[in-house]
Design an enzyme around this catalytic site. Structure first.
Site, PDB file in Angstrom:
ATOM      1  N   HIS A  64      52.988  37.577  36.142  1.00 42.41           N
ATOM      2  CA  HIS A  64      54.121  38.401  36.321  1.00 42.41           C
ATOM      3  C   HIS A  64      54.267  39.681  35.499  1.00 42.41           C
ATOM      4  CE1 HIS A  64      55.073  35.041  38.841  1.00 42.41           C
ATOM      5  NE2 HIS A  64      55.779  35.812  39.717  1.00 42.41           N
ATOM      6  N   HIS A  65      55.023  40.832  35.912  1.00 38.52           N
ATOM      7  CA  HIS A  65      55.507  41.706  35.288  1.00 38.52           C
ATOM      8  C   HIS A  65      56.011  41.205  33.941  1.00 38.52           C
ATOM      9  CE1 HIS A  65      59.673  41.603  36.684  1.00 38.52           C
ATOM     10  NE2 HIS A  65      58.930  40.985  37.700  1.00 38.52           N
ATOM     11  N   LYS A 120      60.296  39.997  33.765  1.00 37.52           N
ATOM     12  CA  LYS A 120      60.537  38.817  34.505  1.00 37.52           C
ATOM     13  C   LYS A 120      61.228  37.952  33.371  1.00 37.52           C
ATOM     14  CE  LYS A 120      59.165  34.739  37.189  1.00 37.52           C
ATOM     15  NZ  LYS A 120      60.245  35.019  38.350  1.00 37.52           N
TER      16      LYS A 120
END
Length: 264
Positions: free
Chosen positions: A152-153, A156
């Site tokens: 994920h980015h 997060k």
């Protein structure tokens, strides 16, 4: 028309939800809430101004607008309060914010039943991600050695992701609990083997450039199987969000997982 309030409206996911709700034929946006208020919801979503302004007080907005559904994409540290506030106001929460504990989900279930107001939580609203989880559960019946990598980015806040935990939980329904890897393996650096879920390992990657991605890797004699899903932008979640907003009022108690709304 299902009347909807969007909570967390000014965030990246919130803006995408605002756009999706306004473009859905059978949903009506009646309100929006965020810690930053004042913006017009149409302009915030890249559409024409619609006169619906973002407010900062969730309780006041729920009391005045009386929406049927609250869509929540906020933060793990406030989502439980948001959901309980909505349920006490007899507004059905559709929750995309991850980080709720099992104890909190149990309390949400209790409140939903006490207030006769259905609630819906999904670790992932991308339909492709749901298919990945369902397929992983099926594969685990025949290839029980499995590890999960989620990417994920870097903004997060929770790890592992709700999708990874839900995937592991679904696999655990058909896989006997057992420790994977060499019985005498030792980590040279703490955490190198990732989190442990009933003997399965979950690895979290956080880097700029990613949105939401996950692969489930199965190993067997002389073979591996990888099931992977990639959300390339936040629009990938919107069909699932709209579907949940359309369907939640017809559910009972607490429903967890978009797979409950799809036919297999």
């Amino acid at each position: 028309m299902v009347t909807v309030l969007v909570n967390g409206a000014c965030g990246r996911m919130g803006r995408a939800v605002l756009k999706a709700v306004q473009e859905a034929e059978d949903l009506q946006l009646v309100g929006a809430v965020d810690i930053t208020g004042g913006a017009d919801c149409g302009e915030l979503a890249g559409l024409k101004a619609n006169g619906v302004k973002v407010e900062t007080d969730l309780q006041a907005a729920l009391d005045r607008m009386k929406p049927e559904v609250m869509i929540d994409f906020t933060r793990p540290d406030v989502v439980f309060h948001n959901v309980t506030t909505a349920l006490k106001a007899k507004v059905s929460p559709v929750v995309g914010t991850t980080g709720l504990s099992d104890e909190q989900k149990a309390e949400i279930k209790k409140l939903a039943e006490e207030n006769d107001t259905p609630a819906f939580i999904a670790p992932n609203f991308a339909i492709g991600a749901v298919l990945m989880m369902v397929m992983a559960k099926q594969a685990a019946k025949y290839m029980p050695e499995v590890e999960i990598i989620e990417l994920h980015h870097d903004n997060k806040l929770d790890a592992p992701s709700g999708t990874a935990v839900q995937t592991a939980a679904m696999i655990a329904e058909v896989r006997a609990e057992h420790k994977q890897g060499h019985p005498d393996e030792k980590e040279k650096l703490t955490g190198a083997r990732g989190a442990d879920y009933e003997g399965m390992h979950i690895h979290s990657v956080r880097l700029p450039g990613y949105v939401a991605h996950q692969e489930v890797i199965f190993g067997g004699l002389g073979q591996t199987l990888t099931i992977r899903h990639d959300s390339l932008n936040r629009e990938s979640f919107m069909p699932g969000v709209v579907l949940a907003a359309q369907k939640v009022r017809g559910l009972k108690g607490l429903t967890v997982g978009l797979d409950k709304l799809l036919e297999f």
